[in-house]
Design a protein around this motif. Structure first.
Motif, PDB file in Angstrom:
ATOM      1  N   HIS A 161      31.465   5.676 -11.495  1.00 53.70           N
ATOM      2  CA  HIS A 161      31.239   5.283 -12.688  1.00 53.70           C
ATOM      3  C   HIS A 161      30.479   6.259 -13.773  1.00 53.70           C
ATOM      4  O   HIS A 161      30.654   6.082 -15.010  1.00 53.70           O
ATOM      5  CB  HIS A 161      30.069   3.978 -12.875  1.00 53.70           C
ATOM      6  N   LEU A 162      30.125   7.352 -13.241  1.00 50.44           N
ATOM      7  CA  LEU A 162      29.744   8.633 -14.135  1.00 50.44           C
ATOM      8  C   LEU A 162      30.467   9.744 -13.745  1.00 50.44           C
ATOM      9  O   LEU A 162      30.047  10.885 -13.998  1.00 50.44           O
ATOM     10  CB  LEU A 162      28.185   8.996 -13.574  1.00 50.44           C
ATOM     11  N   HIS A 163      31.841   9.663 -13.404  1.00 56.16           N
ATOM     12  CA  HIS A 163      32.825  10.700 -13.184  1.00 56.16           C
ATOM     13  C   HIS A 163      33.002  11.581 -14.491  1.00 56.16           C
ATOM     14  O   HIS A 163      32.942  12.732 -14.421  1.00 56.16           O
ATOM     15  CB  HIS A 163      34.254  10.203 -12.928  1.00 56.16           C
ATOM     16  N   ARG A 164      32.876  10.822 -15.573  1.00 57.23           N
ATOM     17  CA  ARG A 164      33.086  11.639 -16.905  1.00 57.23           C
ATOM     18  C   ARG A 164      31.704  11.267 -17.707  1.00 57.23           C
ATOM     19  O   ARG A 164      31.387  10.260 -18.147  1.00 57.23           O
ATOM     20  CB  ARG A 164      34.300  11.185 -17.814  1.00 57.23           C
ATOM     21  N   ALA A 165      30.871  12.405 -17.644  1.00 56.66           N
ATOM     22  CA  ALA A 165      29.588  12.035 -18.037  1.00 56.66           C
ATOM     23  C   ALA A 165      29.574  11.720 -19.507  1.00 56.66           C
ATOM     24  O   ALA A 165      28.823  11.607 -20.228  1.00 56.66           O
ATOM     25  CB  ALA A 165      28.393  13.330 -17.776  1.00 56.66           C
ATOM     26  N   SER A 166      30.706  12.622 -20.098  1.00 54.24           N
ATOM     27  CA  SER A 166      30.660  12.662 -21.746  1.00 54.24           C
ATOM     28  C   SER A 166      30.832  11.308 -22.187  1.00 54.24           C
ATOM     29  O   SER A 166      30.410  10.955 -23.456  1.00 54.24           O
ATOM     30  CB  SER A 166      32.063  13.472 -21.961  1.00 54.24           C
TER      31      SER A 166
ATOM     32  N   GLY B 282      19.390   8.666  -7.873  1.00 53.43           N
ATOM     33  CA  GLY B 282      19.167   9.151  -9.035  1.00 53.43           C
ATOM     34  C   GLY B 282      19.481  10.549  -9.065  1.00 53.43           C
ATOM     35  O   GLY B 282      19.592  11.155 -10.147  1.00 53.43           O
ATOM     36  N   SER B 283      19.987  11.157  -7.934  1.00 51.07           N
ATOM     37  CA  SER B 283      20.411  12.662  -7.950  1.00 51.07           C
ATOM     38  C   SER B 283      21.606  12.632  -8.950  1.00 51.07           C
ATOM     39  O   SER B 283      21.968  13.645  -9.776  1.00 51.07           O
ATOM     40  CB  SER B 283      20.704  12.934  -6.542  1.00 51.07           C
ATOM     41  N   VAL B 284      22.562  11.814  -8.611  1.00 51.81           N
ATOM     42  CA  VAL B 284      23.891  11.850  -9.444  1.00 51.81           C
ATOM     43  C   VAL B 284      23.496  11.680 -10.880  1.00 51.81           C
ATOM     44  O   VAL B 284      23.848  12.272 -11.879  1.00 51.81           O
ATOM     45  CB  VAL B 284      24.900  10.846  -8.959  1.00 51.81           C
ATOM     46  N   ILE B 285      22.822  10.559 -11.263  1.00 53.10           N
ATOM     47  CA  ILE B 285      22.179  10.342 -12.520  1.00 53.10           C
ATOM     48  C   ILE B 285      21.564  11.524 -13.394  1.00 53.10           C
ATOM     49  O   ILE B 285      21.853  11.866 -14.276  1.00 53.10           O
ATOM     50  CB  ILE B 285      21.348   8.870 -12.585  1.00 53.10           C
ATOM     51  N   THR B 286      20.769  12.178 -12.447  1.00 57.89           N
ATOM     52  CA  THR B 286      19.959  13.295 -13.075  1.00 57.89           C
ATOM     53  C   THR B 286      20.868  14.168 -13.342  1.00 57.89           C
ATOM     54  O   THR B 286      20.836  14.990 -14.569  1.00 57.89           O
ATOM     55  CB  THR B 286      19.080  13.722 -12.273  1.00 57.89           C
ATOM     56  N   ALA B 287      21.703  14.680 -12.442  1.00 54.28           N
ATOM     57  CA  ALA B 287      22.656  15.800 -12.765  1.00 54.28           C
ATOM     58  C   ALA B 287      23.554  15.672 -13.867  1.00 54.28           C
ATOM     59  O   ALA B 287      23.610  16.263 -14.960  1.00 54.28           O
ATOM     60  CB  ALA B 287      23.648  15.909 -11.606  1.00 54.28           C
ATOM     61  N   LYS B 288      23.992  14.340 -14.097  1.00 58.88           N
ATOM     62  CA  LYS B 288      25.024  14.107 -15.213  1.00 58.88           C
ATOM     63  C   LYS B 288      24.376  13.831 -16.635  1.00 58.88           C
ATOM     64  O   LYS B 288      24.965  14.337 -17.515  1.00 58.88           O
ATOM     65  CB  LYS B 288      25.921  12.792 -14.798  1.00 58.88           C
ATOM     66  N   ARG B 289      23.511  12.968 -16.536  1.00 55.69           N
ATOM     67  CA  ARG B 289      22.523  12.906 -17.807  1.00 55.69           C
ATOM     68  C   ARG B 289      22.004  14.198 -18.112  1.00 55.69           C
ATOM     69  O   ARG B 289      21.888  14.652 -19.618  1.00 55.69           O
ATOM     70  CB  ARG B 289      21.708  11.715 -17.821  1.00 55.69           C
ATOM     71  N   THR B 290      21.497  15.058 -17.554  1.00 55.58           N
ATOM     72  CA  THR B 290      20.937  16.311 -17.816  1.00 55.58           C
ATOM     73  C   THR B 290      22.094  17.039 -18.529  1.00 55.58           C
ATOM     74  O   THR B 290      21.929  17.865 -19.447  1.00 55.58           O
ATOM     75  CB  THR B 290      20.223  17.088 -16.581  1.00 55.58           C
ATOM     76  N   ALA B 291      23.275  17.359 -17.794  1.00 57.46           N
ATOM     77  CA  ALA B 291      24.347  18.153 -18.540  1.00 57.46           C
ATOM     78  C   ALA B 291      24.555  17.412 -19.857  1.00 57.46           C
ATOM     79  O   ALA B 291      25.104  18.285 -20.686  1.00 57.46           O
ATOM     80  CB  ALA B 291      25.410  18.041 -17.320  1.00 57.46           C
ATOM     81  N   ALA B 292      24.688  16.061 -19.935  1.00 57.97           N
ATOM     82  CA  ALA B 292      25.126  15.406 -21.088  1.00 57.97           C
ATOM     83  C   ALA B 292      24.394  15.774 -22.205  1.00 57.97           C
ATOM     84  O   ALA B 292      24.596  16.041 -23.317  1.00 57.97           O
ATOM     85  CB  ALA B 292      25.156  14.147 -20.928  1.00 57.97           C
ATOM     86  N   VAL B 293      22.913  15.734 -21.989  1.00 59.59           N
ATOM     87  CA  VAL B 293      22.095  16.321 -22.944  1.00 59.59           C
ATOM     88  C   VAL B 293      22.131  17.657 -23.403  1.00 59.59           C
ATOM     89  O   VAL B 293      21.972  17.922 -24.848  1.00 59.59           O
ATOM     90  CB  VAL B 293      20.493  15.891 -22.694  1.00 59.59           C
TER      91      VAL B 293
ATOM     92  N   PHE C  62      30.900  20.836 -20.045  1.00 58.67           N
ATOM     93  CA  PHE C  62      31.178  21.761 -20.912  1.00 58.67           C
ATOM     94  C   PHE C  62      32.497  22.172 -21.272  1.00 58.67           C
ATOM     95  O   PHE C  62      33.251  22.346 -22.229  1.00 58.67           O
ATOM     96  CB  PHE C  62      30.097  22.981 -20.745  1.00 58.67           C
ATOM     97  N   THR C  63      33.407  22.179 -20.003  1.00 60.27           N
ATOM     98  CA  THR C  63      34.500  22.646 -20.017  1.00 60.27           C
ATOM     99  C   THR C  63      35.694  21.447 -20.652  1.00 60.27           C
ATOM    100  O   THR C  63      36.698  21.638 -21.129  1.00 60.27           O
ATOM    101  CB  THR C  63      35.277  23.026 -18.652  1.00 60.27           C
ATOM    102  N   GLU C  64      35.027  20.168 -20.552  1.00 58.31           N
ATOM    103  CA  GLU C  64      35.633  19.130 -20.872  1.00 58.31           C
ATOM    104  C   GLU C  64      35.423  19.008 -22.553  1.00 58.31           C
ATOM    105  O   GLU C  64      36.688  18.685 -23.289  1.00 58.31           O
ATOM    106  CB  GLU C  64      35.179  17.774 -20.216  1.00 58.31           C
ATOM    107  N   LEU C  65      34.389  19.460 -22.970  1.00 58.04           N
ATOM    108  CA  LEU C  65      34.100  19.113 -24.517  1.00 58.04           C
ATOM    109  C   LEU C  65      34.333  20.074 -25.322  1.00 58.04           C
ATOM    110  O   LEU C  65      34.572  20.148 -26.493  1.00 58.04           O
ATOM    111  CB  LEU C  65      32.417  18.820 -24.581  1.00 58.04           C
ATOM    112  N   PHE C  66      34.185  21.537 -24.738  1.00 58.87           N
ATOM    113  CA  PHE C  66      34.278  22.750 -25.441  1.00 58.87           C
ATOM    114  C   PHE C  66      35.334  23.571 -24.845  1.00 58.87           C
ATOM    115  O   PHE C  66      35.813  23.548 -23.544  1.00 58.87           O
ATOM    116  CB  PHE C  66      33.101  23.521 -25.516  1.00 58.87           C
TER     117      PHE C  66
END
Length: 298
Positions: A1-6, A96-107, A139-143
Motif C-alpha cells: 500500500h506504500l509502493h508509491r510514497a508520493s 514500521g521499517s517500510v513506513i519509516t523509509a517511505k515517509r522520510t523520503a516523502a518528507v 525523487f526520480t518519480e517526482l523530479f
C-alpha cells in the motif's frame, strides 16, 4: 500500500503544517524518548503521536544500532502500533521499517519541492542503505533530474545500488566527487563525523540531511550549517537530537510546516539545508493511510 510514497504527500504536508500550527493544529507529539542499550551500542526510541485532523493515534517503537557486525541486520528496525483513539483499542501492528523509509523520503521530497533551485539537474545521494533506495524512488518519480550520483563508504554497496536502480546512476569514488556541482544532495549515512563539507557545495544547492540523529553525531560541517538557510521538521527535536544543529550552533530559520502554512518563505534561491529527524505524526499519517487502504481492500 506504500509502493508509491508520493501518494502520501498531501497528508504529510497537512500534518507538517498542523504540527507547526501549535495547539490549533491538533497534533500532540512529545520529543521522542530514546533509551540507550550500552552493552550493545544501540538505542530504543519511543514515538507516540495523536493527530486530531486524522483522528489517528499511534506509537512507533524503533531500534537503531550504530555499527553492526552482522550487516544483514538493518541499522534501524521499527514497529508502529495503531490504536482506536475513541477507546484505546489496538487496531493494527504495522511494519514500521517500510513506513519509516517511505515517509522520510516523502518528507524530504516535500522539502525539495519547496527549497531546491529552479532547473535542478543533478541529484547526489550520499549513503546506499534503505533510505537511499526510498529517496531515489520518490525523487526520480517526482523530479526530472538529468544525472543521479551515489557515493557510499563501501563502494560495493554503491555499485549494488546503481545496478538495482531503475535508471542510470553514476557511482562516485569520493563524496566530494559526488557532491561537486550537484543541485540537490541527500545525506542518508550512519556517519558520526562530517562527511559533507560546505566548500564542496554549489551555491544555491539544497541539502536533505537525514542521518546523524543523535546529539553527538554529524554529517555536515560547521561551514555548511552556518552558511545555509536551515529548515527543520521540529525545532524542539532539532535542538535536542541533532548534532549537526547543536554542535554547529546554526540558527534555525523555519520549520517545514511554517513554509507549508505560508508563515515563512521558502528561499529556493539560497543554499538550503533541511535537517530531517522524522516525527511521530509522520508515522501516524502513514500508518493510517496503510490501514485505511488495507481496510478498503478487505
Amino acid at each position: 500500500h506504500l509502493h508509491r510514497a508520493s501518494l502520501l504527500l498531501p497528508a504529510l504536508e497537512a500534518a507538517l503544517a498542523n504540527f507547526s500550527g501549535g495547539a490549533a493544529g491538533g497534533v500532540v507529539q512529545p520529543v521522542r524518548t530514546v533509551l540507550p542499550v550500552p552493552r550493545h551500542g544501540g538505542y530504543l526510541g519511543v514515538m507516540p503521536a495523536y493527530s486530531a485532523a486524522d483522528d489517528a493515534l499511534t506509537t512507533k517503537l524503533v531500534t537503531f544500532y550504530e555499527h553492526l557486525k552482522d550487516s544483514s541486520v538493518p541499522s534501524h528496525q521499527a514497529t508502529v502500533l495503531l490504536f482506536d483513539p475513541s477507546n484505546g483499542t489496538l487496531k493494527a501492528v504495522l511494519d514500521g521499517s517500510v513506513i519509516t523509509a517511505k515517509r522520510t523520503a516523502a518528507v524530504s521530497a516535500i522539502a525539495t519541492k519547496l527549497l531546491m533551485p529552479p532547473f535542478a539537474e543533478v541529484l547526489c545521494i550520499l549513503g546506499a542503505g534503505v533510505q537511499a533506495y526510498s529517496h531515489y524512488d520518490i525523487f526520480t518519480e517526482l523530479f526530472a533530474f538529468k544525472e543521479v550520483r551515489i557515493w557510499n563508504r563501501t563502494k560495493e554497496r554503491a555499485v549494488q545500488f546503481a545496478s538495482a536502480a531503475s535508471g542510470p546512476v553514476r557511482v562516485c569514488s569520493s563524496a566530494q566527487e559526488a557532491v561537486t556541482g550537484a543541485d540537490v544532495i541527500v545525506t542518508v549515512t550512519m556517519a558520526t563525523a562530517p562527511i559533507l563539507f560546505g566548500d564542496w557545495v554549489k551555491p544555491g544547492a539544497h541539502i536533505n540531511a537525514v542521518g546523524a540523529s543523535r546529539p553527538d553525531w554529524r554529517e555536515l560541517d560547521d561551514e555548511l550549517m552556518k552558511n545555509s538557510v536551515l529548515f527543520v521538521d521540529s525545532r524542539d527535536a532539532a535542538l535536542t537530537e541533532s548534532g549537526d544543529v547543536i554542535l554547529s550552533g546554526a540558527e534555525i530559520f523555519a520549520e517545514l510546516g511554517e513554509v507549508l502554512k505560508g508563515t515563512k518563505p521558502a528561499l529556493p534561491e539560497k543554499t538550503t539545508v533541511f535537517k530531517s529527524l522524522g516525527m511521530a505524526v509522520e508515522d501516524t499519517v502513514a500508518a493510517k493511510f496503510v490501514y485505511d487502504a488495507w481496510s478498503a481492500g478487505n
